[in-house]
Write a protein that holds these residues in place. Structure first.
Motif, PDB file in Angstrom:
ATOM      1  N   LYS A 159      -4.896  -7.272  25.987  1.00 52.48           N
ATOM      2  CA  LYS A 159      -5.043  -7.951  24.693  1.00 52.48           C
ATOM      3  C   LYS A 159      -3.814  -8.775  24.346  1.00 52.48           C
ATOM      4  CE  LYS A 159      -6.520  -6.957  19.952  1.00 52.48           C
ATOM      5  NZ  LYS A 159      -6.858  -5.875  18.986  1.00 52.48           N
ATOM      6  N   GLU A 160      -2.628  -8.301  24.756  1.00 48.51           N
ATOM      7  CA  GLU A 160      -1.388  -9.023  24.479  1.00 48.51           C
ATOM      8  C   GLU A 160      -1.313 -10.348  25.226  1.00 48.51           C
ATOM      9  OE1 GLU A 160       1.733  -6.397  25.533  1.00 48.51           O
ATOM     10  OE2 GLU A 160       1.267  -4.918  23.982  1.00 48.51           O
ATOM     11  N   ALA A 161      -2.065 -10.461  26.317  1.00 39.42           N
ATOM     12  CA  ALA A 161      -1.993 -11.664  27.155  1.00 39.42           C
ATOM     13  C   ALA A 161      -3.195 -12.577  26.997  1.00 39.42           C
ATOM     14  CB  ALA A 161      -1.858 -11.263  28.623  1.00 39.42           C
ATOM     15  N   SER A 162      -4.367 -11.984  26.769  1.00 40.09           N
ATOM     16  CA  SER A 162      -5.598 -12.787  26.743  1.00 40.09           C
ATOM     17  C   SER A 162      -6.651 -12.092  25.893  1.00 40.09           C
ATOM     18  CB  SER A 162      -6.129 -12.985  28.167  1.00 40.09           C
ATOM     19  OG  SER A 162      -7.405 -13.589  28.132  1.00 40.09           O
ATOM     20  N   LYS A 163      -6.898 -12.653  24.731  1.00 41.49           N
ATOM     21  CA  LYS A 163      -7.916 -12.056  23.854  1.00 41.49           C
ATOM     22  C   LYS A 163      -9.302 -12.145  24.478  1.00 41.49           C
ATOM     23  CE  LYS A 163      -5.430 -12.746  19.516  1.00 41.49           C
ATOM     24  NZ  LYS A 163      -4.206 -13.234  20.155  1.00 41.49           N
ATOM     25  N   SER A 164      -9.590 -13.228  25.184  1.00 44.97           N
ATOM     26  CA  SER A 164     -10.919 -13.388  25.775  1.00 44.97           C
ATOM     27  C   SER A 164     -11.150 -12.372  26.893  1.00 44.97           C
ATOM     28  CB  SER A 164     -11.115 -14.813  26.298  1.00 44.97           C
ATOM     29  OG  SER A 164     -10.135 -15.145  27.265  1.00 44.97           O
ATOM     30  N   PRO A 188      20.097  -9.031  50.918  1.00 43.47           N
ATOM     31  CA  PRO A 188      21.401  -9.571  50.530  1.00 43.47           C
ATOM     32  C   PRO A 188      21.580  -9.451  49.012  1.00 43.47           C
ATOM     33  CG  PRO A 188      20.308 -11.048  52.056  1.00 43.47           C
ATOM     34  CD  PRO A 188      19.298 -10.009  51.679  1.00 43.47           C
ATOM     35  N   GLU A 189      22.805  -9.372  48.558  1.00 47.45           N
ATOM     36  CA  GLU A 189      23.096  -9.053  47.157  1.00 47.45           C
ATOM     37  C   GLU A 189      22.394  -9.981  46.169  1.00 47.45           C
ATOM     38  OE1 GLU A 189      24.543  -6.523  44.351  1.00 47.45           O
ATOM     39  OE2 GLU A 189      24.769  -6.320  46.532  1.00 47.45           O
ATOM     40  N   ASP A 190      22.363 -11.282  46.444  1.00 43.25           N
ATOM     41  CA  ASP A 190      21.741 -12.216  45.494  1.00 43.25           C
ATOM     42  C   ASP A 190      20.239 -11.970  45.390  1.00 43.25           C
ATOM     43  OD1 ASP A 190      21.578 -13.184  48.195  1.00 43.25           O
ATOM     44  OD2 ASP A 190      20.961 -15.144  47.440  1.00 43.25           O
ATOM     45  N   GLN A 191      19.595 -11.673  46.521  1.00 45.34           N
ATOM     46  CA  GLN A 191      18.169 -11.417  46.493  1.00 45.34           C
ATOM     47  C   GLN A 191      17.859 -10.029  45.942  1.00 45.34           C
ATOM     48  OE1 GLN A 191      16.909 -12.447  50.556  1.00 45.34           O
ATOM     49  NE2 GLN A 191      16.101 -14.369  49.733  1.00 45.34           N
ATOM     50  N   LYS A 192      18.749  -9.086  46.176  1.00 49.42           N
ATOM     51  CA  LYS A 192      18.587  -7.770  45.556  1.00 49.42           C
ATOM     52  C   LYS A 192      18.498  -7.925  44.042  1.00 49.42           C
ATOM     53  CE  LYS A 192      21.251  -3.670  44.345  1.00 49.42           C
ATOM     54  NZ  LYS A 192      22.536  -2.943  44.494  1.00 49.42           N
ATOM     55  N   THR A 193      19.412  -8.684  43.470  1.00 51.35           N
ATOM     56  CA  THR A 193      19.420  -8.900  42.020  1.00 51.35           C
ATOM     57  C   THR A 193      18.171  -9.633  41.562  1.00 51.35           C
ATOM     58  OG1 THR A 193      21.840  -8.970  42.001  1.00 51.35           O
ATOM     59  CG2 THR A 193      20.697  -9.949  40.116  1.00 51.35           C
ATOM     60  N   TYR A 194      17.774 -10.650  42.316  1.00 57.36           N
ATOM     61  CA  TYR A 194      16.615 -11.459  41.954  1.00 57.36           C
ATOM     62  C   TYR A 194      15.340 -10.617  41.909  1.00 57.36           C
ATOM     63  CZ  TYR A 194      12.958 -15.034  42.409  1.00 57.36           C
ATOM     64  OH  TYR A 194      11.831 -15.800  42.232  1.00 57.36           O
ATOM     65  N   PHE A 195      15.104  -9.835  42.951  1.00 57.59           N
ATOM     66  CA  PHE A 195      13.865  -9.051  43.002  1.00 57.59           C
ATOM     67  C   PHE A 195      13.895  -7.870  42.027  1.00 57.59           C
ATOM     68  CE2 PHE A 195      13.229 -11.434  46.912  1.00 57.59           C
ATOM     69  CZ  PHE A 195      11.867 -11.681  46.850  1.00 57.59           C
ATOM     70  N   ALA A 196      15.061  -7.283  41.835  1.00 55.53           N
ATOM     71  CA  ALA A 196      15.170  -6.219  40.837  1.00 55.53           C
ATOM     72  C   ALA A 196      14.885  -6.769  39.446  1.00 55.53           C
ATOM     73  CB  ALA A 196      16.561  -5.586  40.882  1.00 55.53           C
ATOM     74  N   ASP A 197      15.360  -7.981  39.184  1.00 51.01           N
ATOM     75  CA  ASP A 197      15.095  -8.619  37.888  1.00 51.01           C
ATOM     76  C   ASP A 197      13.604  -8.903  37.705  1.00 51.01           C
ATOM     77  OD1 ASP A 197      17.759  -8.508  37.228  1.00 51.01           O
ATOM     78  OD2 ASP A 197      18.157 -10.635  37.601  1.00 51.01           O
ATOM     79  N   LEU A 198      12.924  -9.301  38.778  1.00 52.60           N
ATOM     80  CA  LEU A 198      11.481  -9.533  38.701  1.00 52.60           C
ATOM     81  C   LEU A 198      10.745  -8.237  38.350  1.00 52.60           C
ATOM     82  CD1 LEU A 198      10.828 -11.845  41.801  1.00 52.60           C
ATOM     83  CD2 LEU A 198      10.650 -12.498  39.397  1.00 52.60           C
ATOM     84  N   PHE A 199      11.152  -7.157  39.006  1.00 51.90           N
ATOM     85  CA  PHE A 199      10.529  -5.865  38.713  1.00 51.90           C
ATOM     86  C   PHE A 199      10.746  -5.494  37.246  1.00 51.90           C
ATOM     87  CE2 PHE A 199      11.005  -1.265  38.217  1.00 51.90           C
ATOM     88  CZ  PHE A 199       9.749  -0.838  38.616  1.00 51.90           C
ATOM     89  N   GLU A 200      11.960  -5.674  36.761  1.00 52.57           N
ATOM     90  CA  GLU A 200      12.263  -5.332  35.373  1.00 52.57           C
ATOM     91  C   GLU A 200      11.505  -6.242  34.407  1.00 52.57           C
ATOM     92  OE1 GLU A 200      13.667  -2.764  34.433  1.00 52.57           O
ATOM     93  OE2 GLU A 200      14.770  -2.073  36.193  1.00 52.57           O
ATOM     94  N   ALA A 250       7.481  -6.644  30.146  1.00 48.45           N
ATOM     95  CA  ALA A 250       6.357  -7.429  29.580  1.00 48.45           C
ATOM     96  C   ALA A 250       6.789  -8.251  28.376  1.00 48.45           C
ATOM     97  CB  ALA A 250       5.194  -6.503  29.219  1.00 48.45           C
ATOM     98  N   GLU A 251       7.947  -8.874  28.475  1.00 48.92           N
ATOM     99  CA  GLU A 251       8.460  -9.667  27.364  1.00 48.92           C
ATOM    100  C   GLU A 251       8.300 -11.168  27.579  1.00 48.92           C
ATOM    101  OE1 GLU A 251      12.462  -8.322  26.908  1.00 48.92           O
ATOM    102  OE2 GLU A 251      11.869  -6.460  25.866  1.00 48.92           O
ATOM    103  N   THR A 252       7.857 -11.582  28.776  1.00 47.21           N
ATOM    104  CA  THR A 252       7.608 -12.996  29.030  1.00 47.21           C
ATOM    105  C   THR A 252       6.100 -13.217  29.146  1.00 47.21           C
ATOM    106  OG1 THR A 252       7.696 -12.730  31.449  1.00 47.21           O
ATOM    107  CG2 THR A 252       9.785 -13.186  30.314  1.00 47.21           C
ATOM    108  N   PRO A 253       5.633 -14.455  28.894  1.00 46.95           N
ATOM    109  CA  PRO A 253       4.197 -14.727  29.032  1.00 46.95           C
ATOM    110  C   PRO A 253       3.682 -14.391  30.426  1.00 46.95           C
ATOM    111  CG  PRO A 253       5.274 -16.536  27.877  1.00 46.95           C
ATOM    112  CD  PRO A 253       6.366 -15.630  28.365  1.00 46.95           C
ATOM    113  N   GLU A 254       4.487 -14.696  31.443  1.00 45.13           N
ATOM    114  CA  GLU A 254       4.069 -14.418  32.822  1.00 45.13           C
ATOM    115  C   GLU A 254       3.923 -12.919  33.065  1.00 45.13           C
ATOM    116  OE1 GLU A 254       5.734 -18.450  32.644  1.00 45.13           O
ATOM    117  OE2 GLU A 254       6.503 -16.514  31.970  1.00 45.13           O
ATOM    118  N   ALA A 255       4.870 -12.136  32.567  1.00 43.82           N
ATOM    119  CA  ALA A 255       4.800 -10.683  32.756  1.00 43.82           C
ATOM    120  C   ALA A 255       3.622 -10.094  31.992  1.00 43.82           C
ATOM    121  CB  ALA A 255       6.104 -10.036  32.307  1.00 43.82           C
ATOM    122  N   ARG A 256       3.372 -10.606  30.808  1.00 41.07           N
ATOM    123  CA  ARG A 256       2.236 -10.093  30.037  1.00 41.07           C
ATOM    124  C   ARG A 256       0.921 -10.369  30.759  1.00 41.07           C
ATOM    125  NH1 ARG A 256       5.681 -11.257  25.591  1.00 41.07           N
ATOM    126  NH2 ARG A 256       5.103 -13.454  25.487  1.00 41.07           N
TER     127      ARG A 256
END
Length: 211
Positions: free
Chosen positions: A182-187, A119-131, A136-142
């Motif tokens: 390295k961008e996410a965890s130095k250890s 469905p359109e709302d979930q299409k946008t949601y999952f495409a946004d997750l992929f992007e 890699a601009e959020t802590p979670e993505a990194r």
């Protein structure tokens, strides 16, 4: 949009639910996409779904090593969906320079095709997750990207660097990928450096040991 796959669903199912179930059946095809990495114990090649599952569990177990505070549940979701596009785009080996030239184009087309089943709302949601994962601009993505690098490294190391040997990989190539770690965890990055040095000394990776 309906999927190309016949989910054999009963008649009379509401359209939204039908789209969601068709997507659920379609993503089963991720299990058919083979990677170059072999399972532990010198086993068979892993598939994309196994890779994503492994990354997701690792993200839950290792989240305390993130240098930034992360939402672990969101990170796990990024791990699980990041390679779904390879159902259509195919896996691009990390050190396949020719394949990388067309990777983004192939994956963008695959993203639109796959998530349009929803469905359109979930299409946008999952495409946004992929992007989000790709950027890699959020802590979670990194951190999810770090798991994407660490998971095959751990498997390869457990198999005495067999995949690196087979493909003639140089230590500099692997270190280049680990910049994301390295961008996410130095250890965790320090751990990868130790693993790589160990494999250079064993001859599993091309390159010279560090002084």
């Amino acid at each position: 949009m309906t999927s190309e796959n016949n989910a054999n669903l009963p008649e009379g199912i509401p359209d939204r639910l039908r789209q969601q179930l068709e997507f659920a059946v379609e993503i089963d095809k991720e299990k058919n996409v083979l990677r170059q990495t072999h399972l532990t114990g010198h086993g068979r090649r892993e598939d994309d779904a196994e890779h994503a599952w492994h990354m997701a569990v690792m993200a839950a177990v290792l989240s305390e090593y993130s240098d930034e505070e992360i939402n672990t549940g969101h990170t796990i979701l990024l791990c699980l969906i990041h390679d779904l596009v390879e159902i259509y785009a195919g896996d691009t080996y990390a050190y396949d320079e020719e394949g990388k030239k067309t990777q983004k184009r192939r994956e963008e087309a695959a993203k639109d095709k796959l998530f349009s089943i929803l469905p359109e709302d979930q299409k946008t949601y999952f495409a946004d997750l992929f992007e989000e994962f790709e950027a890699a601009e959020t802590p979670e993505a990194r951190f999810a990207r770090a798991m994407d690098n660490l998971q095959p490294l751990l498997l390869n190391n457990s198999n005495d660097g067999g995949d690196w040997r087979e493909h003639g990989v140089n230590v500099d190539q692997v270190e280049g990928r680990q910049k994301r770690t390295k961008e996410a965890s130095k250890s965790l990055y320090e751990l990868t450096e130790q693993i790589l040095e160990q494999n250079v000394k064993k001859g599993s990776l091309k390159g010279s040991p560090k002084e």
